[in-house]
Design an enzyme around this catalytic site. Structure first.
Site, PDB file in Angstrom:
ATOM      1  N   GLU A 274      -4.372  -4.000  11.132  1.00 18.97           N
ATOM      2  CA  GLU A 274      -4.988  -2.725  11.509  1.00 18.97           C
ATOM      3  C   GLU A 274      -5.345  -2.678  12.994  1.00 18.97           C
ATOM      4  O   GLU A 274      -5.993  -1.724  13.447  1.00 18.97           O
ATOM      5  CB  GLU A 274      -6.259  -2.506  10.673  1.00 18.97           C
ATOM      6  CG  GLU A 274      -5.996  -2.201   9.218  1.00 18.97           C
ATOM      7  CD  GLU A 274      -5.611  -0.751   9.006  1.00 18.97           C
ATOM      8  OE1 GLU A 274      -6.286   0.133   9.565  1.00 18.97           O
ATOM      9  OE2 GLU A 274      -4.624  -0.508   8.283  1.00 18.97           O
TER      10      GLU A 274
ATOM     11  N   LYS B 139       0.841  -1.199   0.000  1.00 21.07           N
ATOM     12  CA  LYS B 139       0.000   0.000   0.000  1.00 21.07           C
ATOM     13  C   LYS B 139       0.876   1.250   0.000  1.00 21.07           C
ATOM     14  O   LYS B 139       1.702   1.428   0.889  1.00 21.07           O
ATOM     15  CB  LYS B 139      -0.920   0.006   1.222  1.00 21.07           C
ATOM     16  CG  LYS B 139      -1.893  -1.155   1.269  1.00 21.07           C
ATOM     17  CD  LYS B 139      -2.824  -1.080   2.463  1.00 21.07           C
ATOM     18  CE  LYS B 139      -2.103  -1.285   3.763  1.00 21.07           C
ATOM     19  NZ  LYS B 139      -3.020  -1.341   4.918  1.00 21.07           N
TER      20      LYS B 139
END
Length: 382
Positions: A244, A142
């Site tokens: 996360e 990412k």
């Protein structure tokens, strides 16, 4: 010490780890047969390593150009990427150029997005200079920058061709940034690799003074943890979402502090919030919350939302968390990664996410806030 190639299952690029490995870095760069190198660094890292490394690449490997951006999260933006892209093109680079990200997670994301956009994609090499980058951000495909509404909202996926990590570069790292890296290490241990916990608990140092052997163990274990959950999910949309953990509140704290709170420190406090939310929802026991607090404090991070963060803005940013859309949640709910116990992640279907009422999350954030936090709180570097 020579580089050691760390094998990671289903990871398409090499990760090499060592100490005092500048000559090995140059040799690895030469192996890529690039027409030129674009070394991207912030103003601090440029002074410490960027000018020297760029000069050595230019002399020993291929033409090299140093592209410098301002320090910190406020400059992790599309405008920064655009300015660097224009500088790169003015240097006359071509499709065989390699972007070298020299720095921490902010630089890695800026350089990663730059590499993805130039000629619709040129090669990217990471030379991380922070603990957090070495064990976390450089492994992600990412590449994203921030928007006014939150962190990492604008970006794409772009894989590096290689990561070259030299722990000697961590010797100039401020204690604040070392502690930030340890926040992510604690996350990896609690959420993915609880086998780390015993040794990690005895290795964490509030003064952030770690020897190279300990750092190499911490980095290796964290790489193994991340590889475990991303082996079949390199885009981190299924099992990889467990990475996360702590980020729902952590990102909000970091963003609301305008960079005064380092990423890993925000995540560390975000994990404490997540553990308490899990307890109040009836999933976890009090000892899980206590374990979170003990580990975070042992790493030298105060286990509360710091006064550097505007608490009103923290609660506002929580509602814009980047995991929205993965679950079909009811109004005034947000998806979070929650634990039942170390290594036991709660799921909704196949996703490691649970819908959480925003009212409950905001209540826990309020109760986990240090005295003095509030609107217009003064920001200071931790």
């Amino acid at each position: 010490m020579e580089f050691t190639l760390i094998a990671m299952e289903n990871v398409a690029f090499g990760y090499r780890l060592g100490t005092d490995c500048t000559e090995d870095i140059l040799a690895r760069l030469a192996s890529h047969d690039a027409s030129s190198y674009l070394v991207v660094a912030d103003t601090t890292v440029a002074g410490l390593y960027g000018h020297d490394l760029t000069a050595r690449i230019d002399k020993q490997v291929a033409p090299a150009h140093l592209l410098i951006h301002k320090v910190g999260e406020p400059h992790k933006s599309l405008s920064t990427v655009e300015a660097l892209a224009h500088q790169a093109l003015e240097q006359g680079i071509d499709r065989r150029a390699v972007v070298l990200a020299l720095g921490g997670g902010v630089t890695g994301n800026i350089a990663g997005l730059l590499a993805a956009l130039l000629f619709r994609g040129v090669r990217l090499v990471h030379v991380p200079t922070t603990v957090l980058a070495m064990l976390d951000s450089v492994l992600s495909l990412k590449q994203a920058v921030n928007a006014t509404t939150g962190k990492n909202m604008i970006g794409t996926f772009h894989a590096p061709v290689e990561v070259l990590a030299d722990t000697a570069m961590l010797r100039t790292l401020p204690a604040r940034e070392v502690r930030s890296g340890m926040g992510e290490v604690i996350k990896n241990a609690l959420a993915i690799r609880p086998s780390m916990l015993d040794r990690l608990g005895g290795s964490l140092r509030a003064d952030a003074a770690y020897d190279d052997e300990t750092l190499q163990w911490i980095i290796f274990e964290s790489l193994a943890a991340k590889a475990l959950v991303t082996a079949a999910d390199m885009h981190e949309r299924r099992s990889g979402l467990v990475l996360e953990y702590g980020h729902t509140t952590g990102h909000a704290i970091e963003h609301a502090s305008r960079g005064a709170v380092a990423h890993g420190a925000g995540v560390a406090v975000g994990m404490i919030v997540a553990a308490e939310v899990s307890r109040r929802l009836g999933h976890a026991q009090t000892d899980l919350v206590s374990l979170h607090r003990e580990l975070v404090a042992a790493a030298g991070v105060h286990p509360a939302v710091p006064a550097d963060a505007d608490i009103t803005l923290v609660k506002e940013r929580i509602a814009y968390d980047n995991k929205r859309g993965y679950l079909d949640t009811r109004p005034r709910h947000t998806p979070m990664v929650l634990l039942k116990a170390p290594g036991q992640v709660l799921h909704t279907g196949v996703l490691p996410l649970v819908p959480v009422p925003l009212a409950l999350l905001e209540e826990v954030v309020d109760e986990t806030t240090a005295p003095g936090a509030g609107p217009a709180a003064e920001t200071t570097a931790a």
